[in-house]
Design an enzyme around this catalytic site. Structure first.
Site, mmCIF file in Angstrom:
data_model
loop_
_atom_site.group_PDB
_atom_site.id
_atom_site.type_symbol
_atom_site.label_atom_id
_atom_site.label_comp_id
_atom_site.label_asym_id
_atom_site.label_seq_id
_atom_site.Cartn_x
_atom_site.Cartn_y
_atom_site.Cartn_z
ATOM 1 N N MET A 150 0.817 -1.076 0.169
ATOM 2 C CA MET A 150 -0.147 -0.016 -0.093
ATOM 3 C C MET A 150 0.905 1.055 0.090
ATOM 4 O O MET A 150 1.946 1.297 0.593
ATOM 5 C CB MET A 150 -0.788 -0.181 1.149
ATOM 6 N N CYS A 151 0.369 2.554 -0.610
ATOM 7 C CA CYS A 151 1.076 3.667 -0.674
ATOM 8 C C CYS A 151 1.058 4.308 0.571
ATOM 9 O O CYS A 151 0.560 3.856 1.717
ATOM 10 C CB CYS A 151 0.464 4.637 -1.833
ATOM 11 N N GLN A 152 1.800 5.398 0.704
ATOM 12 C CA GLN A 152 1.809 6.291 1.709
ATOM 13 C C GLN A 152 1.458 7.747 1.687
ATOM 14 O O GLN A 152 1.819 8.154 0.487
ATOM 15 C CB GLN A 152 3.219 6.364 2.450
#
Length: 258
Positions: free
Chosen positions: A1-3
């Site tokens: 997952m991205c941040q």
């Protein structure tokens, strides 16, 4: 997952401290190494920097870490690619114009089978689910309002629109037009408001401490929104799943809803 990282400020604020810690999450151990970007609003203009290389290794990120751009609204993103190849056109944040204003958007999550009908002038350039969602949101906002409405009206419309997207998967996002910042949580998001009297803070991802009382004034106030807490010695407030908050002048508006 991205941040995700967002700053919403009462006065133009130097984002170097937050960006320095945040960029370390973008590829230091080959995690989130699929690109990064940051957008700084300046009045009605936007400085947008995007790079498909890892933030931790990017010469452009090195430059920004030492260049004190001051802004009232900042959105940054480090990417772990799921839908869409690693490419410049798929790198967040994304930017479009609506009602004579720039809008900036970044997304963390996966939207499975999301293929909205786009029939106006908002169309993705890349092939990510994120950019498709951004285009659909702007299309529907444009259909709902003839011109830029007040923040509370925009918030009410977004509360109606967001569930149509979030039912396809994880839809953590940040959105801003320079007047306010909207943050929606599907799974994980936190915020912290820094205001007077300011104190010290130490980054979670780097051994760097700053005493904000030495670099701020009493009228300053900053809301920091991030996927996981950015500092190790401050209290961060978690969003509830499904919660949409809007931040104005460095603080959350009280009527947030879910």
């Amino acid at each position: 997952m991205c941040q995700l990282l967002g700053l919403n400020c009462a006065t133009p604020t130097d984002a170097v401290f937050s960006f320095k810690g945040f960029r370390r999450r973008g590829g230091a151990t080959d995690a989130h190494a699929d690109g990064w970007g940051v957008a700084f609003f300046e009045g009605r203009g936007v400085r947008l920097f995007i790079d498909p290389d890892a933030a931790a290794r990017s010469p452009m990120a090195d430059f920004l870490e030492h260049y004190p751009i001051r802004s009232r609204n900042v959105i940054a993103h480090v990417r772990k690619a799921t839908f869409g190849r690693v490419a410049l056109e798929n790198t967040h944040p994304f930017m479009r114009e609506l009602w004579g204003r720039y809008w900036v958007f970044a997304h963390n999550g996966d939207l499975h089978g999301y293929q909205p009908k786009l029939h106006r002038h908002f169309h993705p350039v890349g092939d990510t689910d994120s950019e498709r969602a951004f285009c659909w949101l702007l299309q529907e906002l444009d259909k709902s309002h003839a011109s830029l409405p007040p923040v509370d009206e925009l918030t009410a419309t977004l509360r109606e629109l967001v569930p149509h997207i979030s039912r396809y998967g994880t839809f953590n996002f940040l959105l801003s037009c320079g007047d306010a910042m909207w943050a929606h949580c599907s799974t994980q998001l936190h915020y912290r408001v820094r205001d007077y009297p300011f104190s010290r803070a130490t980054l979670a991802d780097e051994d760097w401490t700053i005493d904000f009382s030495t670099v701020t004034q009493p009228g300053d106030r900053v809301a920091v929104i991030v996927t996981t807490p950015l500092t190790r010695d401050e209290v961060w407030i978690p969003f509830a799943p499904g919660e949409l908050r809007v931040f104005v002048d460095g603080a959350p508006m009280t009527d947030t809803g879910t």
